[in-house]
Structures are given as structure tokens and as C-alpha cells.
Design a protein around this motif. Structure first.
Motif, PDB file in Angstrom:
ATOM      1  N   ILE A 343      34.772 -34.418 -58.800  1.00  0.00           N
ATOM      2  CA  ILE A 343      34.381 -34.360 -60.208  1.00  0.00           C
ATOM      3  C   ILE A 343      33.026 -35.027 -60.413  1.00  0.00           C
ATOM      4  O   ILE A 343      32.154 -34.483 -61.117  1.00  0.00           O
ATOM      5  CB  ILE A 343      35.455 -35.038 -61.088  1.00  0.00           C
ATOM      6  CG1 ILE A 343      36.770 -34.254 -61.024  1.00  0.00           C
ATOM      7  CG2 ILE A 343      34.970 -35.187 -62.527  1.00  0.00           C
ATOM      8  CD1 ILE A 343      37.931 -34.987 -61.673  1.00  0.00           C
ATOM      9  N   ARG A 344      32.845 -36.173 -59.794  1.00  0.00           N
ATOM     10  CA  ARG A 344      31.592 -36.911 -59.963  1.00  0.00           C
ATOM     11  C   ARG A 344      30.419 -36.144 -59.379  1.00  0.00           C
ATOM     12  O   ARG A 344      29.357 -36.055 -59.972  1.00  0.00           O
ATOM     13  CB  ARG A 344      31.702 -38.292 -59.341  1.00  0.00           C
ATOM     14  CG  ARG A 344      30.518 -39.202 -59.630  1.00  0.00           C
ATOM     15  CD  ARG A 344      30.711 -40.588 -59.106  1.00  0.00           C
ATOM     16  NE  ARG A 344      30.797 -40.609 -57.651  1.00  0.00           N
ATOM     17  CZ  ARG A 344      30.718 -41.738 -56.940  1.00  0.00           C
ATOM     18  NH1 ARG A 344      30.604 -42.911 -57.556  1.00  0.00           N
ATOM     19  NH2 ARG A 344      30.803 -41.702 -55.632  1.00  0.00           N
ATOM     20  N   ASP A 345      30.617 -35.574 -58.172  1.00  0.00           N
ATOM     21  CA  ASP A 345      29.535 -34.810 -57.539  1.00  0.00           C
ATOM     22  C   ASP A 345      29.161 -33.593 -58.373  1.00  0.00           C
ATOM     23  O   ASP A 345      27.978 -33.249 -58.504  1.00  0.00           O
ATOM     24  CB  ASP A 345      29.962 -34.374 -56.133  1.00  0.00           C
ATOM     25  CG  ASP A 345      30.072 -35.540 -55.169  1.00  0.00           C
ATOM     26  OD1 ASP A 345      29.573 -36.635 -55.514  1.00  0.00           O
ATOM     27  OD2 ASP A 345      30.682 -35.375 -54.096  1.00  0.00           O
ATOM     28  N   GLY A 346      30.174 -32.964 -59.005  1.00  0.00           N
ATOM     29  CA  GLY A 346      29.900 -31.803 -59.830  1.00  0.00           C
ATOM     30  C   GLY A 346      29.114 -32.168 -61.075  1.00  0.00           C
ATOM     31  O   GLY A 346      28.247 -31.404 -61.524  1.00  0.00           O
TER      32      GLY A 346
END
Length: 349
Positions: A343-346
Motif C-alpha cells: 500500500i505504501r509503495d503504491g
């Protein structure tokens, strides 16, 4: 009557360990919850077979005295007359704070919020400080050692010097050693209470993983201990707590093996956190303290996966994680951390 939000004696309502609050925050979370929001050991002491009399009769004074003897040996107190048993250290906090006439109380912070509240309930004007030297001018000084939630350790020599300064002015130092069972035992003060000006608190439920037993101890010079016993009155702890406490505190082989087990599990948790780009900022073998980038999103991601960790209203960039008790719990945490990373990378793209 409700107390104003800035009243230091206002009830603290954001402790870890409340699965009811977790369910309200994350109503769609899968069950059962994996509760990593406390510093309670996931490896409880095996409950002994208890005699029916432990439930049917009021506790005898001889049993309470025996518990004090066992606790004194376990914690290194000078003797049983220095040990006061209570139904959890929480019950002792306002009684200990009231040993000093209302004046100025200083709490080395950030730390367990109930110390601030208990001192205010005892009539003290309470200040929280990050400056150890500022404790010297207080009438009542409070230090949690090792500290909750960040694991900070205050040196024994500095604490003894502080106790001597306060004692000379009729003041009192309270050192909460709730996590000293897994801390640096050379910094413990239990053997030094005879000089006065010092009360040490010991929690039973955290290291022994039996918080529901509600058992804790104050260790102090005999005259101070006698005052606390008088305030608690007869039968301060249950017969069941006496039986469990004296067996567990005397079981040194189990304690040593459990310390090794906790160290191994903490190392596994550290490795898992590092794999997910999370650096441990502090803690003890019973919990890890983090200051991750995106603490709120991590808290929410874990909560949505049915994993409760400790967040802090007054420090939103911090999180505390207790130990996953087995490989299945560690795997569940690993999967949720990987989902958070995705989620964070996205969101960064």
C-alpha cells in the motif's frame, strides 16, 4: 462530573489491551484478534492446581507473609518486612503518591500515563519532564525503569543520588520496575530501599503473563511498607493470587528459561521488522518501540488485519509492538506488514 481534558487527574482511556475498543475501531477485522498492544508476556506461567480453600476461605496472614518472603528473595529486597503485596501495582499508585504531603510531583516522561493521574489524585501539582535533573526539585519524583513505552534505562547510581537528594528534603522517589524482570538487573533498586526516600514497584502479571491474577508489590523501608499495608487493609490480595504468586516467584528455572525464550522471540521480531524497513527505536524483550514513517497508516493496516498494536494520542509518530507468541502469530504479522508495504509503495508512485 466529567473532568476537563487538560486535568492531569482525568481518567486515562487509551491503554493497550482493549479488544472492545479495537473492535469499535476496526469492525470488519478478522477474528480472533492478535493483540500485540501490551507488554504482557505471551508465555504465561503454567497455572498450578489450586486448593479449594484458596477460593472458599479468606486468605490467612501466614500465606501473605510467605508470599512476601518469596517476593523478597525473587526481587532482591532486604527482607519480607520490606514487601507489600497488592492487587496489582495499579492499586498502589495513588497510595504511594499520598505518602508525601501534596506538593510538586515530577514524572520522567513520556511514560505510563497512570503515574501522572495517580499523583494528581493524591493532590500534587504534576509536571512531566524529559530532563532527569528537573526531578531533583520535586517533592515526589517518578521514574519508570526500564521505561514504558521506549525501554529507556535510568542508571542506578543516578537514581540513588536522586533518592538521597529527595530524602534530605522529606521527598520521595518512586521507581516503577514493572519491566525489570527482563531489564538490566544491575540497575534495580530493590536492595537499596532501607535508606528511605525510595519506593520500588514490581508488577507480577507482565513477565509471568498473568495480568488477570492482579498481583503487584511495593518494596520500601519497613516503616513506609507498614503505612502502605495499613492503607490496603486486611486481605489485600486473593487466596488464588497468593498461591500462584509464591509458586511462580520461587520457580527460578522457569524464569531463566522464559527470559531466554523472550530474547529469541524478540530477535525474530526485530528481523521481521527490519525486512519491512522498520527500525527498532527502543524497547525491552517484552515489547519493541518504533517511530516509523507513516505510523498511522501502519496502525490502521494492522488493525484492519485484526492485529492490535499500541498507538499514542500524544505521540502519533510512535507505535509499540508486543511479542507474537508463536510462529503462526509471527507469520500473520509478516503478511500484514507486507500488505502495508504494498500500500505504501503504491501511494508513493
Amino acid at each position: 462530573m466529567a473532568r476537563p481534558a487538560n486535568d492531569p487527574a482525568r481518567e486515562v482511556d487509551d491503554h493497550g489491551g482493549s479488544l472492545e475498543r479495537a473492535a469499535a475501531l476496526f469492525p470488519g477485522a478478522p477474528q480472533p484478534w492478535l493483540d500485540l498492544s501490551t507488554g504482557i508476556s505471551p508465555y504465561p506461567y503454567p497455572l498450578p492446581r489450586l486448593p479449594a480453600s484458596a477460593f472458599q476461605r479468606l486468605p490467612e496472614e501466614a500465606g501473605l507473609k510467605d508470599l512476601a518472603h518469596v517476593a523478597a528473595r525473587a526481587y532482591g529486597a532486604p527482607g519480607a518486612e520490606h514487601v507489600v503485596a497488592a492487587p496489582g501495582t495499579q492499586m498502589l499508585l495513588p497510595l504511594v503518591a499520598a505518602l508525601v504531603a501534596p506538593g510538586r510531583a515530577a514524572v520522567l516522561s513520556p511514560t505510563y500515563a497512570e503515574h501522572r493521574r495517580a499523583a494528581a489524585l493524591a493532590g500534587h501539582a504534576v509536571a512531566e519532564t524529559r530532563d532527569f535533573a528537573a526531578l531533583r526539585s520535586a517533592d515526589l519524583a517518578i521514574v519508570v525503569n526500564p521505561n514504558n513505552p521506549d525501554g529507556r534505562v535510568s542508571e542506578r547510581a543516578a537514581l540513588l543520588d536522586l533518592a538521597a537528594r529527595l530524602r534530605a528534603r522529606g521527598g520521595l522517589l518512586v521507581v516503577d520496575e514493572a519491566f525489570m524482570d527482563v531489564g538490566p538487573c544491575g540497575e534495580a533498586l530493590d536492595a537499596a530501599v532501607d535508606d528511605g526516600g525510595l519506593v520500588v514497584l514490581r508488577s507480577f502479571g507482565k513477565f509471568f503473563g498473568l495480568a488477570g491474577v492482579r498481583l503487584g508489590f511495593a518494596i520500601a523501608a519497613p516503616r513506609i511498607a507498614a503505612r502502605l499495608r495499613a492503607r490496603l487493609g486486611p486481605w489485600p490480595v486473593s487466596g488464588a493470587a497468593i498461591e500462584i504468586g509464591r509458586q511462580a516467584l520461587a520457580d527460578h528455572a522457569w524464569q531463566e528459561e522464559t527470559r531466554r525464550r523472550l530474547q529469541r522471540r524478540a530477535a525474530q521480531l526485530d528481523a521481521l521488522l527490519a525486512e519491512n524497513g522498520l527500525r527498532v527505536a527502543g524497547g525491552t524483550p517484552l515489547f519493541r518501540f518504533l517511530r516509523p514513517s507513516g505510523a498511522e497508516s501502519l496502525f490502521r493496516c494492522l488493525g484492519e488485519d485484526g492485529i492490535l498494536v499500541r498507538s499514542f494520542t500524544e505521540d502519533p509518530e510512535a507505535l509499540r509492538l508486543g511479542l507474537p507468541g508463536d510462529d503462526a502469530a509471527l507469520l500473520r504479522l509478516s503478511r500484514s506488514l507486507r500488505r502495508w508495504q504494498t500500500i505504501r509503495d503504491g501511494s508513493r508512485r
